[in-house]
Scaffold this motif. Sequence first.
Motif, PDB file in Angstrom:
ATOM      1  N   LYS A 189       8.623  16.303  20.232  1.00  0.00           N
ATOM      2  CA  LYS A 189       8.411  17.742  20.038  1.00  0.00           C
ATOM      3  C   LYS A 189       8.627  18.179  18.591  1.00  0.00           C
ATOM      4  N   ASP A 190       9.079  17.257  17.766  1.00  0.00           N
ATOM      5  CA  ASP A 190       9.437  17.622  16.385  1.00  0.00           C
ATOM      6  C   ASP A 190       8.714  16.783  15.353  1.00  0.00           C
ATOM      7  N   THR A 191       7.563  16.260  15.742  1.00  0.00           N
ATOM      8  CA  THR A 191       6.852  15.354  14.831  1.00  0.00           C
ATOM      9  C   THR A 191       5.519  15.944  14.404  1.00  0.00           C
ATOM     10  N   ILE A 192       5.184  15.730  13.144  1.00  0.00           N
ATOM     11  CA  ILE A 192       3.831  16.019  12.679  1.00  0.00           C
ATOM     12  C   ILE A 192       3.291  14.720  12.094  1.00  0.00           C
ATOM     13  N   LEU A 209       1.047  14.580  19.919  1.00  0.00           N
ATOM     14  CA  LEU A 209       1.800  15.077  18.761  1.00  0.00           C
ATOM     15  C   LEU A 209       0.933  16.046  17.982  1.00  0.00           C
ATOM     16  N   ASP A 210       1.556  16.915  17.199  1.00  0.00           N
ATOM     17  CA  ASP A 210       0.791  17.704  16.239  1.00  0.00           C
ATOM     18  C   ASP A 210       0.250  16.751  15.170  1.00  0.00           C
ATOM     19  N   VAL A 211      -1.025  16.936  14.832  1.00  0.00           N
ATOM     20  CA  VAL A 211      -1.652  16.023  13.874  1.00  0.00           C
ATOM     21  C   VAL A 211      -2.365  16.822  12.786  1.00  0.00           C
ATOM     22  N   LYS A 234       8.549  21.858   6.159  1.00  0.00           N
ATOM     23  CA  LYS A 234       9.268  21.694   7.435  1.00  0.00           C
ATOM     24  C   LYS A 234      10.223  20.513   7.311  1.00  0.00           C
ATOM     25  N   LYS A 289      11.458  18.561  10.387  1.00  0.00           N
ATOM     26  CA  LYS A 289      10.516  17.875  11.276  1.00  0.00           C
ATOM     27  C   LYS A 289      10.360  16.423  10.840  1.00  0.00           C
ATOM     28  N   THR A 294      -1.249  23.565   6.515  1.00  0.00           N
ATOM     29  CA  THR A 294      -1.307  23.257   7.952  1.00  0.00           C
ATOM     30  C   THR A 294      -0.050  23.746   8.674  1.00  0.00           C
ATOM     31  N   THR A 295       1.023  23.974   7.932  1.00  0.00           N
ATOM     32  CA  THR A 295       2.235  24.510   8.564  1.00  0.00           C
ATOM     33  C   THR A 295       2.258  26.042   8.495  1.00  0.00           C
ATOM     34  N   ALA A 322      -0.359  27.128  13.562  1.00  0.00           N
ATOM     35  CA  ALA A 322       0.279  26.248  12.569  1.00  0.00           C
ATOM     36  C   ALA A 322       0.963  25.060  13.243  1.00  0.00           C
ATOM     37  N   LEU A 323       1.094  23.980  12.491  1.00  0.00           N
ATOM     38  CA  LEU A 323       1.729  22.770  13.011  1.00  0.00           C
ATOM     39  C   LEU A 323       3.236  22.834  12.761  1.00  0.00           C
ATOM     40  N   ASP A 324       4.004  22.660  13.841  1.00  0.00           N
ATOM     41  CA  ASP A 324       5.456  22.567  13.658  1.00  0.00           C
ATOM     42  C   ASP A 324       6.077  21.714  14.761  1.00  0.00           C
ATOM     43  N   GLY A 325       5.272  20.819  15.321  1.00  0.00           N
ATOM     44  CA  GLY A 325       5.764  19.974  16.406  1.00  0.00           C
ATOM     45  C   GLY A 325       5.362  20.561  17.743  1.00  0.00           C
ATOM     46  N   ARG A 340      -1.233  20.119  18.877  1.00  0.00           N
ATOM     47  CA  ARG A 340      -2.327  20.739  18.110  1.00  0.00           C
ATOM     48  C   ARG A 340      -2.793  19.771  17.036  1.00  0.00           C
TER      49      ARG A 340
END
Lengths: 252, 189, 362
Positions: A44-47, A64-66, A85, A88, C68-69, C195-198, C205
């Motif tokens: 939940k905390d990864t980009i 994951l967010d990508v 971030k 993250k 992106t964030t 926005a991307l934050d996990g 996303r």
Amino acid sequence: METLVYKRPESLLKDGHFTFCPGCGHGVVLRIIAELLDEFNLQKDTIAISSVGCSIFLEKFFNLDVAGASHGRSPCVATGVKRCKPDKFVFTYQGDGDAATIGFNETIHTACRGEHITTIMINNTNFGMTGGQASATTLVGQVTTTTPAGRKAELTGYPLHAAEIISKCDGTAYAARVAITSTKNIMQAKKAIKKAFEAQINGLGYGFVEVLAACPTNWHMTPVESVEHIDKVIETVHPLGVFKDITEQENK
Amino acid sequence: MNGDMSVIISGFGGQGALFAGILLCHAAVVEGKHTTWFPAYGAEMRGGAVNCSVNISDSDVPSPIIDEADAVIALNDASQEKFEHKVKSGGFMIINSSLSHLKTKRTDINYIKIPLNELAQKLTQPAFVNVIALGAFLEKTKILKIESVKEVMKEMAKTVSAKKAALLPNNLESIDFGANLIRQQMVTA
Amino acid sequence: MAKVLVKGNEAIAQAAINAGCHCYFGYPITPQSEIGEYMGKHMPELGRVFITAESELASINMLIGAGTTGTKAMTSSSSCGIALMQEALSAMCCAEVPGVIVSVMRGGPGLGNIAPAQGDYFQALKGGGNGDYKIIVLSPSTVQEAIDLTYRAFHLALKYRNPVMLLADGVLGQMMEPAEFGEYPYKDPDVTQWALDGANNRPARNIVSLHMPEGEMEMLTNRIFKKYEEVAKNETTYEDYLLSDAKLVLTAFGSVARVAKAAVKRARDNGMKVGLFRPVTLFPFPDKDLHDTAQKADMILDLELNKGQMLLDVRSAVFGACPVEFYGRPAGRLLTPDMIYNKITELYSKLENTQKTEAGVR
């Protein structure tokens, strides 16, 4: 009583299917990454930052967010994300064409800045997605579509040893080269990637793991021959090893 | 053109031509005037040719670029050569006669020749040729008060390094000295 | 706040800070290095991010990461440096990543020189990047406007999720004049929806620019072009300087426009009906307004520090409503008020002679 011995990692999409060629190394490494993210409870905390090449479709596999990056620039995109971030977990997933060829300047500078990110670089010694052209890590003598008579050192020089060079950067916390040619090697690879992840989690610096991986399609070998080729030939040029590890010093 | 003034200050890098222009602009702001400062220089950090164009006006300044200036301050011979034709007819040119022995070419403008480098030797060291020239220019034109420039210098001294701030008395001495040259007609004008 | 004497480049940097820019990524290049120097001093003091990147390629891609964030971020460069950013600008438009890019133009082509120029209008507006895309381009002509448009650039980038370029030139970057730093006047949109934050308590996303399935790129391109129509509808801005009765209308952007203004003033003092049409937004270009202006005018004179780049947009907007003349100087040479005034008098007397002749024929 039943014991669950196989579970799909949360960090992989439930309906995601790897679309790689038979015998390709990408699937194994993506699975290792997903397992580790689960183990660290980071899903939940990864980009994740994708790159260009067979490494590109992370969003089709990872839960994951990508963020996507242009060819060679994922360490820069990762830098931008991580600086915004800092809490993250941020990693780049690249090939040798991306991280070691078009983007090696970015890779080195990211290492020198000691960015708190992790790079996993799949080295299959060619540009896989575009059909098997020679890359910076291609072996002397290796036949590719752009070196049909084999790479000639007098024409195109020598293979680039990414993990060794990155290990020389002061900002690097961990640099290693691993293979995934046997169960034992896969376990070693997972251990190395885990260390590189820990380097980021503990705020020690840049983590870089180069994974020697098979590309049977472009090598014109069977999957089994490809694995043997890595162990017997590629590892003589790109030797396995941990070239830098400050996580050990920190633990002492 | 009441209260309007355009001036080009030119020299080689290190002489402070650009800084003299900056002082002038700040002083213009102190007096509530409109002003623009526009520099031009070569690739060298030191020793190359530099100049700045300064406009001071009671109304909006549309163009920072000057075709013909009311005045030119030439801190060396190359500047005299380059900008002599840029002085408006009826305008004037301050020439640093320590570093320029060129003959003057025009009869429709006034020349004020000041041996800036020699005169600077008489003052507490280091003294500043750019600031002496600025003092002379202000006394000649009365476009801004000398006091406004001094106020700017004092304000600047509060924000710069101690080493630079220590030069405030030298700067104040230089600008007064420059103004005095005109006031007491110590130079040919 | 009182007016302060400030250099164009430093005004842009301070305005970015006031706008809430959290990250600055850059690589030194004349004539905009003061932006990076200013940020290098102030951003760390504020606990914000400053990185001197290894290249312009790196800085613009760091900008993408920040974008992106949903974080406000900026990079700045000049001509040849902006050239290196084109790939990323195209990617940003495709992936809809916000970001502010400051371009302080110098002489070109090639390494050119470090003198002020406007040779990068095409670069900014017609793109060196691949594919169908548009970046929003704002063109300041005074230091005050550089501040105001920097604020606006940050807002528009988030509002439309698109790169926004502040297209300045070496004159504006290097010159000083008094200006006022007002407060950032915009209310920025919520970014948490994209926005991307996990992937925390929501589906994962992605913000990427590769879309292989058949038809997906077509749909995406059509969608972003709909967005550009919105941008054009809402954001088109230009300055009208003495246009209402102008027979000869000058068109110019950036620093040249203010030099042209000096010439227009003089022409008016001498009884010539001359005005200035100055686009403030270059994309969206004020083509409808320019067309309406051209219909009332006898001639347009386009002025640029290049060989005629905005000229194409001017001609396209005018669309034959009146003749369009061009006067420009390339490669880091300036147009002065006298030069423009002389051109005005030359064209104006031509106009009057033509009218006299026409009257005679009738």
